[in-house]
Design an enzyme around this catalytic site. Structure first.
Site, PDB file in Angstrom:
ATOM      1  N   GLY A  10      34.261  43.203  43.981  1.00 33.32           N
ATOM      2  CA  GLY A  10      33.286  44.199  43.520  1.00 33.32           C
ATOM      3  C   GLY A  10      32.413  43.631  42.415  1.00 33.32           C
ATOM      4  O   GLY A  10      31.967  44.346  41.517  1.00 33.32           O
ATOM      5  N   GLN A  14      28.856  48.098  39.168  1.00 33.97           N
ATOM      6  CA  GLN A  14      28.471  48.454  37.799  1.00 33.97           C
ATOM      7  C   GLN A  14      29.289  47.682  36.755  1.00 33.97           C
ATOM      8  O   GLN A  14      28.729  47.093  35.838  1.00 33.97           O
ATOM      9  CB  GLN A  14      28.653  49.970  37.597  1.00 33.97           C
ATOM     10  CG  GLN A  14      27.926  50.489  36.372  1.00 33.97           C
ATOM     11  CD  GLN A  14      28.428  51.869  35.913  1.00 33.97           C
ATOM     12  OE1 GLN A  14      29.488  52.328  36.337  1.00 33.97           O
ATOM     13  NE2 GLN A  14      27.672  52.499  35.050  1.00 33.97           N
ATOM     14  N   TYR A 144      39.709  60.502  45.261  1.00 33.49           N
ATOM     15  CA  TYR A 144      39.612  59.380  44.317  1.00 33.49           C
ATOM     16  C   TYR A 144      40.789  59.425  43.327  1.00 33.49           C
ATOM     17  O   TYR A 144      41.466  58.412  43.110  1.00 33.49           O
ATOM     18  CB  TYR A 144      38.279  59.510  43.595  1.00 33.49           C
ATOM     19  CG  TYR A 144      37.976  58.462  42.556  1.00 33.49           C
ATOM     20  CD1 TYR A 144      37.853  57.122  42.889  1.00 33.49           C
ATOM     21  CD2 TYR A 144      37.756  58.831  41.231  1.00 33.49           C
ATOM     22  CE1 TYR A 144      37.529  56.178  41.933  1.00 33.49           C
ATOM     23  CE2 TYR A 144      37.424  57.899  40.262  1.00 33.49           C
ATOM     24  CZ  TYR A 144      37.314  56.574  40.619  1.00 33.49           C
ATOM     25  OH  TYR A 144      36.992  55.646  39.669  1.00 33.49           O
TER      26      TYR A 144
END
Ligand code: AKB
Length: 318
Positions: A10, A14, A144
């Site tokens: 990843g 962000q 999540y």
């Protein structure tokens, strides 16, 4: 001279983008391998190497670990809360299974240390909203949150049973100007700055008095690196450390932005993410992280707002 060889999954996300840069500064580009789903192109990452890789591809990941003789993995690839609600089964698969793959490789001695991000989403309903402690009962109501809670339990299991050195932080909402957030419930606190500069107004999908814990990216990266550098024997939490940062509502953030951009106006139109936000804590007790590995913060809401606006003005040419 560093002896670590680091893989980041990843790496274009962000957290990944900024963490990769900091790891390159510390360990040198030749010791940092970024990975992600995008095709390689010049300037994609500051890491010395880039592997285009689906982290769910167990065999490929294992091969990459062997080829580069990786010692440390920052496994950041994950679907955030909003997107997870839209693709529950995929979210479960992506957020949990690759973590187990890395834990297995650590158990076998292929890698020696793992970082894995959890979230304030693990808490859920039925617990007090304020100053939520490390050891409260976890009752997540989102896909999540369920995936992150399960991941935490797996981390603890692999540590207890096999001594696997896997470290984790329950990140609050993360705010940064370099890379946009994507698919989270706390993303309003990033979007609002872009709209404030471009449009002088913002319609928030979170209601005005909903407080959530937030953290500026600089503090998040410092915290991550501090946890990873801490002596193993100092760590008392092997699921995931609470991290509180600051806590504010959309109304309070809008008031801070107005100090810098007086014409700015906010309005409210809650969507499905409001229900997710309502199930999360308003503030977090992170005293154990402060004691175990000297967690501290530089940015409060005012410093963060000023820094965001200053940097976004340059980035957006305003
Ligand atoms: C999200 O909103 O999904 C994330 C988080 C708090 O984990 N930013």
């Amino acid at each position: 001279m560093t002896t670590e060889k680091i893989l980041i999954t990843g790496a274009l996300g962000q957290i990944g983008t900024e963490l990769t840069n900091r790891l390159v500064e510390i360990h040198g580009a030749e010791n940092v391998i970024a990975s992600g789903l995008d095709r390689w192109q010049k300037g994609l990452t500051s890491a010395g190497y880039y592997e285009r890789m689906d982290v769910s591809n167990t065999q490929l990941v294992r091969q990459v670990i062997k080829d580069y003789e990786i010692t440390t993995v920052y496994h950041l690839a994950s679907l955030l809360s909003g997107t997870s609600e839209k693709q529950p089964l995929f979210a479960w698969k992506l957020n949990v299974e690759p973590l187990l793959n890395f834990c297995e490789m650590a158990k076998e001695g292929l890698i020696s240390k793992i970082f894995w991000p959890s979230s304030i989403a693990v808490f859920g309903t039925g617990i007090p909203k304020e100053n939520v402690g490390q050891d409260v009962v976890l009752n997540p109501t989102t896909v999540y949150g369920i995936s992150k809670m399960s991941g935490e339990k797996w981390c603890e299991y692999y540590f207890d049973k096999y001594g696997v050195d896997v470290r984790s932080i329950r990140y609050p909402g993360l705010i940064s100007w370099k890379t946009p957030a994507g698919g989270g419930t706390t993303d309003y606190a990033v979007e609002i700055f872009y709209e404030a500069l471009e449009e002088k107004k913002y319609k928030s999908y979170i209601t005005e008095n909903t407080a959530m814990p937030m953290l500026y990216m600089d503090d998040a990266i410092d915290a991550t690196l501090k946890l990873m550098a801490a002596p193993k024997e100092n760590l008392t939490i092997h699921s995931s450390y609470n991290l509180g940062g600051m806590s504010f509502t959309p109304k309070e953030l809008a008031a801070e932005i107005k100090k810098e951009i007086p014409e700015f106006e906010i309005s409210y139109d809650a969507d499905f993410r409001q229900k997710i936000a309502d199930s999360w804590p308003a503030s977090i007790d992170d005293s154990i992280a402060k004691k175990d590995w000297d967690l501290n913060y530089t940015f409060g809401i005012s410093e963060m707002t000023q820094d965001m606006i200053k940097n976004l003005k340059i980035k957006l040419g305003k």
